[in-house]
Design a protein around this motif. Structure first.
Motif, PDB file in Angstrom:
ATOM      1  N   PHE A   1       0.727  -1.034   0.075  1.00  0.00           N
ATOM      2  CA  PHE A   1      -0.026   0.027   0.069  1.00  0.00           C
ATOM      3  C   PHE A   1       0.918   1.272   0.043  1.00  0.00           C
ATOM      4  O   PHE A   1       1.962   1.097   0.266  1.00  0.00           O
ATOM      5  CB  PHE A   1      -0.960  -0.178   1.291  1.00  0.00           C
ATOM      6  CG  PHE A   1      -0.232   0.254   2.507  1.00  0.00           C
ATOM      7  CD1 PHE A   1      -0.354   1.355   3.105  1.00  0.00           C
ATOM      8  CD2 PHE A   1       0.339  -0.735   3.065  1.00  0.00           C
ATOM      9  CE1 PHE A   1       0.398   1.540   4.282  1.00  0.00           C
ATOM     10  CE2 PHE A   1       1.256  -0.581   4.162  1.00  0.00           C
ATOM     11  CZ  PHE A   1       0.895   0.625   4.889  1.00  0.00           C
ATOM     12  N   ARG A   2       0.323   2.423  -0.275  1.00  0.00           N
ATOM     13  CA  ARG A   2       1.018   3.761  -0.297  1.00  0.00           C
ATOM     14  C   ARG A   2       0.230   4.708   0.631  1.00  0.00           C
ATOM     15  O   ARG A   2      -0.863   4.688   0.508  1.00  0.00           O
ATOM     16  CB  ARG A   2       0.900   3.931  -1.717  1.00  0.00           C
ATOM     17  CG  ARG A   2       1.382   5.663  -2.030  1.00  0.00           C
ATOM     18  CD  ARG A   2       1.599   6.047  -3.530  1.00  0.00           C
ATOM     19  NE  ARG A   2       2.176   5.059  -4.673  1.00  0.00           N
ATOM     20  CZ  ARG A   2       1.627   4.143  -5.498  1.00  0.00           C
ATOM     21  NH1 ARG A   2      -0.052   4.290  -5.197  1.00  0.00           N
ATOM     22  NH2 ARG A   2       1.941   3.340  -6.236  1.00  0.00           N
ATOM     23  N   PHE A   3       1.203   5.421   1.349  1.00  0.00           N
ATOM     24  CA  PHE A   3       0.382   6.463   1.955  1.00  0.00           C
ATOM     25  C   PHE A   3       0.508   7.634   1.082  1.00  0.00           C
ATOM     26  O   PHE A   3       1.318   8.225   0.508  1.00  0.00           O
ATOM     27  CB  PHE A   3       1.364   7.002   3.113  1.00  0.00           C
ATOM     28  CG  PHE A   3       1.514   6.000   4.278  1.00  0.00           C
ATOM     29  CD1 PHE A   3       0.165   6.304   4.992  1.00  0.00           C
ATOM     30  CD2 PHE A   3       2.289   5.055   4.660  1.00  0.00           C
ATOM     31  CE1 PHE A   3       0.236   5.395   6.099  1.00  0.00           C
ATOM     32  CE2 PHE A   3       2.396   4.412   5.542  1.00  0.00           C
ATOM     33  CZ  PHE A   3       1.132   4.216   6.503  1.00  0.00           C
ATOM     34  N   LEU A   4      -0.646   8.094   0.770  1.00  0.00           N
ATOM     35  CA  LEU A   4      -0.963   9.398  -0.202  1.00  0.00           C
ATOM     36  C   LEU A   4      -0.363  10.615   0.301  1.00  0.00           C
ATOM     37  O   LEU A   4       0.114  11.640  -0.457  1.00  0.00           O
ATOM     38  CB  LEU A   4      -2.422   9.435  -0.633  1.00  0.00           C
ATOM     39  CG  LEU A   4      -2.944   8.365  -1.282  1.00  0.00           C
ATOM     40  CD1 LEU A   4      -4.390   8.608  -1.609  1.00  0.00           C
ATOM     41  CD2 LEU A   4      -2.153   7.813  -2.520  1.00  0.00           C
ATOM     42  N   LYS A   5      -0.173  10.642   1.580  1.00  0.00           N
ATOM     43  CA  LYS A   5       0.522  11.914   2.299  1.00  0.00           C
ATOM     44  C   LYS A   5       1.933  12.336   1.526  1.00  0.00           C
ATOM     45  O   LYS A   5       2.290  13.380   1.315  1.00  0.00           O
ATOM     46  CB  LYS A   5       0.588  11.879   3.606  1.00  0.00           C
ATOM     47  CG  LYS A   5       1.240  13.116   4.503  1.00  0.00           C
ATOM     48  CD  LYS A   5       1.382  12.686   5.767  1.00  0.00           C
ATOM     49  CE  LYS A   5       2.162  13.913   6.516  1.00  0.00           C
ATOM     50  NZ  LYS A   5       2.250  13.693   7.868  1.00  0.00           N
ATOM     51  N   ASP A   6       2.523  11.334   1.546  1.00  0.00           N
ATOM     52  CA  ASP A   6       4.080  11.410   0.986  1.00  0.00           C
ATOM     53  C   ASP A   6       4.541  10.586  -0.173  1.00  0.00           C
ATOM     54  O   ASP A   6       5.673  10.412  -0.386  1.00  0.00           O
ATOM     55  CB  ASP A   6       5.166  11.468   2.230  1.00  0.00           C
ATOM     56  CG  ASP A   6       4.909  10.205   3.027  1.00  0.00           C
ATOM     57  OD1 ASP A   6       4.313   9.284   2.628  1.00  0.00           O
ATOM     58  OD2 ASP A   6       5.316  10.179   4.249  1.00  0.00           O
ATOM     59  N   ASN A   7       3.509   9.767  -0.592  1.00  0.00           N
ATOM     60  CA  ASN A   7       3.903   8.656  -1.818  1.00  0.00           C
ATOM     61  C   ASN A   7       4.621   7.852  -1.240  1.00  0.00           C
ATOM     62  O   ASN A   7       5.434   7.113  -2.227  1.00  0.00           O
ATOM     63  CB  ASN A   7       4.233   9.431  -2.778  1.00  0.00           C
ATOM     64  CG  ASN A   7       3.088  10.092  -3.390  1.00  0.00           C
ATOM     65  OD1 ASN A   7       2.044   9.365  -3.713  1.00  0.00           O
ATOM     66  ND2 ASN A   7       3.121  11.200  -4.285  1.00  0.00           N
TER      67      ASN A   7
ATOM     68  N   ALA B   1       3.316  -4.658   4.270  1.00  0.00           N
ATOM     69  CA  ALA B   1       3.207  -5.010   5.740  1.00  0.00           C
ATOM     70  C   ALA B   1       2.166  -6.416   5.891  1.00  0.00           C
ATOM     71  O   ALA B   1       1.548  -6.637   4.831  1.00  0.00           O
ATOM     72  CB  ALA B   1       2.716  -3.885   6.543  1.00  0.00           C
ATOM     73  N   SER B   2       2.020  -6.983   7.180  1.00  0.00           N
ATOM     74  CA  SER B   2       1.270  -7.711   7.103  1.00  0.00           C
ATOM     75  C   SER B   2      -0.449  -7.440   7.179  1.00  0.00           C
ATOM     76  O   SER B   2      -0.648  -6.232   7.506  1.00  0.00           O
ATOM     77  CB  SER B   2       1.523  -8.342   8.781  1.00  0.00           C
ATOM     78  OG  SER B   2       3.001  -8.881   8.886  1.00  0.00           O
ATOM     79  N   PHE B   3      -1.135  -8.173   6.690  1.00  0.00           N
ATOM     80  CA  PHE B   3      -2.527  -7.869   6.485  1.00  0.00           C
ATOM     81  C   PHE B   3      -3.551  -9.105   7.142  1.00  0.00           C
ATOM     82  O   PHE B   3      -2.923 -10.276   6.887  1.00  0.00           O
ATOM     83  CB  PHE B   3      -2.687  -7.938   5.049  1.00  0.00           C
ATOM     84  CG  PHE B   3      -4.076  -7.804   4.789  1.00  0.00           C
ATOM     85  CD1 PHE B   3      -4.669  -6.275   4.722  1.00  0.00           C
ATOM     86  CD2 PHE B   3      -5.033  -8.730   4.165  1.00  0.00           C
ATOM     87  CE1 PHE B   3      -6.120  -6.129   4.500  1.00  0.00           C
ATOM     88  CE2 PHE B   3      -6.209  -8.511   3.811  1.00  0.00           C
ATOM     89  CZ  PHE B   3      -6.981  -7.167   4.058  1.00  0.00           C
TER      90      PHE B   3
END
Length: 454
Positions: free
Chosen positions: A253-259, A264-266
């Motif tokens: 996944f990607r944090f859109l705040k800082d790309n 990670a575990s899901f």
């Protein structure tokens, strides 16, 4: 010369009848045009859609809820409060975070030759930039949050630039090590088992900025600590995505705040009838510790194919015809001929040859329109006595679209390999299916097979 006699001769002009061949043709053409106009205005118009290749994107973004181990620290007495630690900073157990003045007075601090360092400028710029980008008129409360955050940052810088010896009388210490936060929002004690879908709507979400309070009373919250770097992000799952991710133990996944992209575990959490995705993280908390909601995008390995609107998908029933009962037309693969024995009500039989359009062929079976044949009819082979009785078990239902390339609707089978609320992706390698740049009916409910499309 008898001029008078000649002057008495009168020639009559021939009168033409109104009803002649020209008038009749004009009237017929006019009536035809009126009829066609009425038909055009009263008939349902079919909207065409051009099939293109593509993937499904932009439908896996969520406002994820961050839950962490959080400890609230309260005041043991009343007084004015002064903070020393920067929000989001890591502090050790026993470190001084703030101090209380029981007199209730605040001291105005004067600093000469004050300037911001490059790091402080970046922090201030990030605060203002984030506020500008995410500002919405219906969340004006965030303006006050910005004011408090800027005041807190300036206070920290003043503290760092002050040459005075600060008294730490009535100091407030961190009971354990952790990241210092000066905001509370009611989620501090929320557990995984408490999750509901309403928690992901920010319309009623409110934050109390503790640095905006100049004085406190005994028992009031001073600050809170995030005491573990193990944290989790939660987001709501619909049934389709829950099924797709059921066997996944990790997720990208990607944090859109800082790309910034993470793997990670899901896992999937189920509370009653609601399902939530859970992303477990063991690092990078310092980057996002000040935020409760974080916008993320799941980076899925999306399948590519032909992109078709959901509204264009329809279902139809077909008879499965074994290939030994089909007389193949050597000039085309789209049609076969069937030798069919049918029975009348009086029991008499009748053998006919039926030409059928082939909608699909696989594993030795042709699929033809169910309406061409009747349950109980017999299929006969051309050069033997072998016969097969048609029954309900020979019926198969297919999903497809109506191809309108030739000006009339033709049902074409599609195999759906991915979909969201608006579009689906179908396979493009079916010889009896679709191809890129074909035209199909946008709304399958408005079309019937072989319907002329205007």
């Amino acid at each position: 010369m008898n001029i008078r006699g000649n002057s008495k001769k009168i020639t009559k002009y021939r009168r033409y009848s109104f009803f002649n061949i020209g008038t009749l043709l004009f009237t017929l053409v006019f009536i035809y045009m009126v009829i066609m106009m009425v038909m055009y205005l009263t008939q349902t118009h079919i909207t065409a859609y051009e099939v293109v290749k593509g993937t499904l994107t932009g439908n896996y973004r969520y406002e994820a809820l961050a839950l962490r181990e959080e400890t609230i620290v309260t005041a043991t007495q009343s007084g004015s409060v002064r903070y020393f630690e920067r929000e989001g900073a890591k502090t050790s157990a026993g470190s001084t975070v703030c101090a209380l003045d029981e007199s209730g007075s605040t001291v105005v601090q004067s600093v000469s030759d004050f300037s911001l360092s490059s790091d402080d400028e970046d922090r201030l710029r990030d605060l203002l930039s984030s506020f500008t980008i995410n500002f919405a008129a219906d969340s004006f409360q965030k303006t006050y949050d910005l004011k408090s955050s800027v005041e807190g940052l300036i206070s920290e810088v003043l503290q760092e630039n002050s040459s005075e010896t600060l008294t730490t009388r009535n100091a407030c210490y961190a009971p354990v090590s952790g990241f210092v936060l000066y905001k509370i929002d009611g989620f501090e004690d929320t557990q995984e088992s408490d999750l509901t879908s309403s928690m992901f709507s920010q319309s009623n979400y409110s934050v109390t900025n503790l640095r905006s309070q100049s004085t406190v009373k005994a028992g009031d919250t001073l600050f809170k600590l995030v005491t573990s770097e193990d944290w989790a992000l939660y987001f709501p799952l619909d049934d389709s995505l829950a099924t797709e991710l059921a066997d996944s133990s990790t997720i990208k996944f990607r944090f859109l705040k800082d790309n910034v992209t993470f793997t990670a575990s899901f896992s999937i959490v189920t509370n009653g009838e609601e399902s939530f995705g859970k992303i477990t993280l063991t690092n990078s908390l310092v980057r996002y510790v000040t935020e409760r909601y974080l916008e993320i995008e799941l980076v899925m390995d999306k399948k590519s194919g032909l992109k078709v609107p959901i509204s264009a998908i329809s279902s139809r029933s077909f008879y499965m015809i074994p290939e030994e009962y089909a007389i193949v037309n050597g000039s085309t693969d789209d049609e076969i001929t069937l030798k069919v024995e049918s029975f009348a009500e009086d029991g008499s039989s009748n053998i006919n040859y039926v030409t059928a359009t082939v909608y699909s062929y696989s594993d030795g079976y042709y699929l033809v329109d169910q309406e061409l044949l009747t349950e109980g009819d017999y299929l006969l082979t051309e050069n033997s006595s072998t016969r097969k009785r048609l029954s309900e078990s020979d019926v198969e239902t297919l999903y497809g679209v109506y191809n309108i390339n030739k000006g009339y609707a033709v049902f074409r089978e599609v195999t759906i390999i991915d979909q969201n609320e608006e579009y689906c992706i179908v396979e493009s390698n079916n010889a009896y299916g679709l191809a890129a740049y074909d035209y199909i009916a946008l709304d399958a409910s408005q079309v019937t097979d072989d319907q002329i499309v205007y």
